[in-house]
Scaffold this motif. Sequence first.
Motif, short mmCIF file in Angstrom:
data_model
loop_
_atom_site.label_atom_id
_atom_site.label_comp_id
_atom_site.label_asym_id
_atom_site.label_seq_id
_atom_site.Cartn_x
_atom_site.Cartn_y
_atom_site.Cartn_z
N ARG A 136 1.29 -1.41 0.04
CA ARG A 136 0.40 0.04 0.14
C ARG A 136 0.45 1.77 -0.18
O ARG A 136 0.28 2.09 -0.59
N PHE A 137 2.11 0.76 0.86
CA PHE A 137 2.64 2.83 1.13
C PHE A 137 3.22 2.79 -0.49
O PHE A 137 4.06 3.88 -0.69
N CYS A 138 4.58 1.71 -1.01
CA CYS A 138 4.56 1.69 -2.84
C CYS A 138 2.97 2.32 -3.54
O CYS A 138 3.75 2.94 -4.13
N ALA A 139 2.52 1.63 -3.30
CA ALA A 139 1.21 2.29 -4.56
C ALA A 139 1.04 3.17 -4.13
O ALA A 139 0.72 4.32 -5.34
N HIS A 140 0.67 4.11 -2.67
CA HIS A 140 0.61 5.57 -2.36
C HIS A 140 1.64 6.56 -3.05
O HIS A 140 1.17 7.82 -3.16
N TYR A 141 3.15 6.18 -3.09
CA TYR A 141 3.57 6.96 -3.03
C TYR A 141 4.19 6.65 -4.67
O TYR A 141 5.78 7.63 -5.13
N ARG A 142 3.62 6.04 -5.53
CA ARG A 142 4.41 5.51 -6.47
C ARG A 142 5.70 5.20 -6.81
O ARG A 142 5.66 5.31 -7.81
N PHE A 143 6.72 4.83 -6.20
CA PHE A 143 7.93 3.67 -6.61
C PHE A 143 8.17 2.86 -6.89
O PHE A 143 7.35 2.06 -6.16
N GLU A 144 8.93 2.45 -7.49
CA GLU A 144 9.17 1.34 -7.63
C GLU A 144 10.54 0.60 -6.45
O GLU A 144 11.38 0.60 -6.68
#
Length: 410
Positions: A129-137
């Motif tokens: 969820r954190f990666c999806a919210h901030y959009r980084f790989e």
Amino acid sequence: MSTASLAGSERYPNMSPNGRKPWHLNEPNILNRLEHPDGEAQADFGTVYVVKSGELVERKVLTLSFPYSNAAFVFPVPKENTECFLEALGRLFQQMGGVPRKIWFDNLSAAVMSIQHDGKRECTEAFRRFCAHYRFEPLFCNPYSGHEKGHVENKVGYGRRNWCVPPPVIDTPEQLETYLAEAARADMQRPHYVKKQTIAELWEQEKCKLLTLPTTPLEIFRLETCHLNKYAELSFDAALFPLPQCRAMQPVLVKVKWDVLEVLTADGTYTPIVTLPRPYTEKVIPVDWKAVLKRYEKRPRAVMYSSFTNMMPQALQTFLTVEDMNARKARIRLLHRLLDTYTLEEIGQVLGELSHQQEHLAVALEHALYAIKHPVFRPEPFSESHTPPALHGQIPMLDEYDRILGVRVE
């Protein structure tokens, strides 16, 4: 040529007759210069020690470094759990004003649940969820291969040696956050170790490659359903919190954040009940103060420059840093002797209550400490209840006693 030499030559055609390995096996390893694209970062936890309330306490620091510019951003947390990890990462994004396009991690349990046979990582739901919210790989190193993110590994050690030696004296977590952020910001004014520009100048070039921050930061928490015990107490991480406003055995919903626990009703309305500090067991590093004072006794000038002096209560620092060297030595010996009976905190507390301008401060200190361990017994006022109240304060008539006892008075 011997049989052994022939056998060796047939097995290794490039081997010389003296039995040495082929030339290509003796050739030293050739290092390739690595090129780091801008906008990519590496993340890792490190351990530092700080002075809190006169004790050496362990803290975890999440470091986010950028190999292209050599910039680094740091944030301290109590532990390496999921909430602390994600909260620290989000705070670092706020510090730098953007989000790296790619971030390299090791396989920390706060982000990775398991590694599949094909090498793919099964990440925790909170991390996804954190990666999806901030959009980084997110990118992960191979197991036991921390060298694959060597830049941040070096940065962690650099920050520990240059920013936390001697250990900083802090009272609150906010003080440590501010101290480390300012240290990292000041460090960017030095020149890059290869390039001709300062780290700050390179960071300004790299900063434009970051992703924009989301409009709203992601709130980091997890929900747990708990039941109070028969004494209306909440048990969490081996700590008990009394909740007198609740009833015994009541079910509650706990919103677990990195620093607090928000207790809510579990009846569907989710009404806030109370906010509690999240319990953490701090790892305290004991200090042998008698050994420290023994060193001071040999080198009394070191009192002014030693990091251990900063760990002492303020009253003790003033007591030991007296200008007269003979007086300083005498006070060091006195403290060394007093530590056989009293703690450093007790001595510091008593010193804080005494005037350092009085003539015989050392004598007054010993007397005050002795009074703590051996308080004077003061009995309660005696209340006599046998004599009638009408007779209190009157002069007794002894003649009547003499008559009753048969005493003849001449």
